[in-house]
Scaffold this motif. Structure first.
Motif, PDB file in Angstrom:
ATOM      1  N   PRO A 120     -16.370  46.014 -10.601  1.00  0.00           N
ATOM      2  CA  PRO A 120     -16.764  44.780 -11.206  1.00  0.00           C
ATOM      3  C   PRO A 120     -16.097  44.474 -12.761  1.00  0.00           C
ATOM      4  CG  PRO A 120     -18.488  45.971 -11.380  1.00  0.00           C
ATOM      5  CD  PRO A 120     -17.365  47.083 -10.723  1.00  0.00           C
ATOM      6  N   CYS A 121     -15.448  45.463 -13.205  1.00  0.00           N
ATOM      7  CA  CYS A 121     -14.727  45.350 -14.355  1.00  0.00           C
ATOM      8  C   CYS A 121     -13.501  45.077 -14.340  1.00  0.00           C
ATOM      9  CB  CYS A 121     -15.231  46.404 -15.385  1.00  0.00           C
ATOM     10  SG  CYS A 121     -16.762  46.812 -15.203  1.00  0.00           S
ATOM     11  N   VAL A 122     -13.060  43.836 -14.587  1.00  0.00           N
ATOM     12  CA  VAL A 122     -11.690  43.381 -14.295  1.00  0.00           C
ATOM     13  C   VAL A 122     -11.099  43.335 -15.853  1.00  0.00           C
ATOM     14  CG1 VAL A 122      -9.973  41.700 -13.474  1.00  0.00           C
ATOM     15  CG2 VAL A 122     -12.334  42.301 -12.471  1.00  0.00           C
ATOM     16  N   CYS A 123      -9.744  43.807 -15.881  1.00  0.00           N
ATOM     17  CA  CYS A 123      -8.795  43.563 -17.042  1.00  0.00           C
ATOM     18  C   CYS A 123      -8.320  42.326 -16.922  1.00  0.00           C
ATOM     19  CB  CYS A 123      -7.684  44.703 -17.086  1.00  0.00           C
ATOM     20  SG  CYS A 123      -6.502  44.421 -18.683  1.00  0.00           S
ATOM     21  N   LYS A 124      -8.431  41.327 -18.097  1.00  0.00           N
ATOM     22  CA  LYS A 124      -8.003  40.248 -18.157  1.00  0.00           C
ATOM     23  C   LYS A 124      -6.517  39.969 -18.494  1.00  0.00           C
ATOM     24  CE  LYS A 124      -9.048  35.462 -20.181  1.00  0.00           C
ATOM     25  NZ  LYS A 124      -9.839  34.778 -20.886  1.00  0.00           N
ATOM     26  N   ILE A 125      -5.824  41.162 -19.112  1.00  0.00           N
ATOM     27  CA  ILE A 125      -4.417  41.044 -18.984  1.00  0.00           C
ATOM     28  C   ILE A 125      -3.607  41.294 -17.815  1.00  0.00           C
ATOM     29  CG2 ILE A 125      -2.567  42.258 -20.411  1.00  0.00           C
ATOM     30  CD1 ILE A 125      -4.923  43.044 -22.718  1.00  0.00           C
ATOM     31  N   CYS A 126      -4.164  42.538 -17.269  1.00  0.00           N
ATOM     32  CA  CYS A 126      -3.354  42.657 -15.995  1.00  0.00           C
ATOM     33  C   CYS A 126      -4.018  42.524 -14.595  1.00  0.00           C
ATOM     34  CB  CYS A 126      -2.762  44.119 -16.090  1.00  0.00           C
ATOM     35  SG  CYS A 126      -3.878  45.112 -16.042  1.00  0.00           S
ATOM     36  N   GLY A 127      -5.310  42.182 -14.575  1.00  0.00           N
ATOM     37  CA  GLY A 127      -6.059  42.063 -13.539  1.00  0.00           C
ATOM     38  C   GLY A 127      -6.578  43.360 -12.833  1.00  0.00           C
ATOM     39  N   LYS A 128      -6.368  44.511 -13.405  1.00  0.00           N
ATOM     40  CA  LYS A 128      -6.745  45.792 -12.831  1.00  0.00           C
ATOM     41  C   LYS A 128      -8.222  45.762 -12.984  1.00  0.00           C
ATOM     42  CE  LYS A 128      -5.593  50.690 -12.176  1.00  0.00           C
ATOM     43  NZ  LYS A 128      -4.570  51.588 -12.585  1.00  0.00           N
ATOM     44  N   ALA A 129      -8.875  46.400 -11.906  1.00  0.00           N
ATOM     45  CA  ALA A 129     -10.392  46.474 -11.880  1.00  0.00           C
ATOM     46  C   ALA A 129     -10.878  47.889 -11.925  1.00  0.00           C
ATOM     47  CB  ALA A 129     -10.750  45.711 -10.498  1.00  0.00           C
ATOM     48  N   PHE A 130     -12.048  47.859 -12.440  1.00  0.00           N
ATOM     49  CA  PHE A 130     -12.506  49.273 -13.033  1.00  0.00           C
ATOM     50  C   PHE A 130     -14.115  49.357 -12.746  1.00  0.00           C
ATOM     51  CE2 PHE A 130      -8.824  48.839 -15.367  1.00  0.00           C
ATOM     52  CZ  PHE A 130      -8.227  50.338 -15.099  1.00  0.00           C
ATOM     53  N   SER A 131     -14.517  50.346 -12.344  1.00  0.00           N
ATOM     54  CA  SER A 131     -15.954  50.553 -11.928  1.00  0.00           C
ATOM     55  C   SER A 131     -16.799  50.260 -13.005  1.00  0.00           C
ATOM     56  CB  SER A 131     -16.114  51.941 -11.068  1.00  0.00           C
ATOM     57  OG  SER A 131     -15.932  53.073 -11.940  1.00  0.00           O
TER      58      SER A 131
END
Length: 268
Positions: A184-195
């Motif tokens: 659910p945690c998405v980097c706004k810069i590159c779009g990569k998602a994390f838990s």
DNA sequence: CTGGGGATGGGGCCC
DNA sequence: AGGGCCCCATCCCCA
């Protein structure tokens, strides 16, 4: 490999939480973390795979920074609604041997033996298998009693993941694990998602260049505390990880493993 | 090939 | 109960 200390080892179909409550999270990361980042977007093609995106709500901010997901990126619908756990066979045989209601003290093994003896085809016909411990029974009633007395009681407090076969002893542990699927945690810069948010924060440092963890012995700094800890090992004469055979020490477990695999242990 | 850094994953613990 | 942080582990890459 998995460091799943809370994961129950046996697999079964047991209690499942309300996933509709678990899947949706909105993670807010303070916009200041992005402020020093000069580049608008760093596309990462590998994150375009469907596995990296699931029911995600991308965080929003009032900061002037506007470069959400790279073009073509959009939160996908995510995982299938059900991964299809196999249901146990339906109760088709209730006449052959019924222990329900009895308080017989016989063991499971004795029960199975009796079932076999009472049915000459039982060995071939052991088609009722406990989905918790894999014991097989020739009759459904035998399986039902086994589950009532043993495995169902054990599974009463287990929580299984609908995305994989992992099970947890607490709902909280399961919720945390499910985040590794939903990311659910998405980097706004590159779009990569994390838990988890702090994983995203650490990732954002790769964009900003922030390195808050400094080595007290040299002028190096690190974005991650674990990497600093590994670096500190390089300043030590006696490293943390030692080969059992040649007593050589290494700063990292992976280096020790490489050393062992390279033949030290064979040579000694 | 080896050693080290960078990045990331995931369970545990504490508040 | 949940969030944040800790700690351990691993993979990849590079000098």
């Amino acid at each position: 490999m998995p460091r799943s200390f809370l994961v129950k080892k046996h697999f079964n179909a047991s209690k499942k939480p309300n996933y509709s409550e678990l899947d949706t999270h909105t993670v807010i990361i303070s916009p200041y973390l992005y402020e020093s980042y000069p580049m608008p977007v760093i596309p990462q093609p590998e994150i375009l795979s469907s596995g990296a995106y699931s029911p995600i709500t991308v965080w929003t901010t009032t900061a002037p920074f506007h470069s959400p997901l790279p073009s073509g990126l959009s939160p996908l619908s995510g995982y299938p609604s059900s991964l299809g756990r196999v249901s146990p066979p339906p109760p088709s045989d209730t006449s052959s041997k019924d222990h329900s209601g009895s308080e017989s003290p016989i063991s499971d093994e004795e029960e199975r033996l009796q079932s076999k003896l009472s049915d000459p085809h039982a060995i071939e016909a052991e088609k009722f298998q406990c989905n918790l411990c894999n014991k097989t029974y020739s009759t459904f009633s035998g399986l039902a009693k086994h589950k009532q007395l043993h495995c169902d009681a054990q599974s009463r407090k287990s929580f299984s993941c609908k995305y994989c076969d992992k099970e947890y002893v607490s709902l909280g542990a399961l919720k945390m694990h499910i985040r590794t699927h939903t990311l659910p945690c998405v980097c706004k810069i590159c779009g990569k998602a994390f838990s988890r948010p702090w994983l995203l924060q650490g990732h954002i440092r790769t964009h900003t260049g922030e390195k808050p963890f400094s080595c007290p012995h040299c002028n190096r700094a690190f974005a991650d505390r674990s990497n600093l800890r590994a670096h500190l090992q390089t300043h030590s004469d006696v490293k943390k990880y030692q080969c059992k055979n040649c007593s050589k020490t290494f700063s990292r477990m992976s280096l020790l493993h490489k050393h062992e695999e390279s033949g030290c242990c064979v040579a000694h």
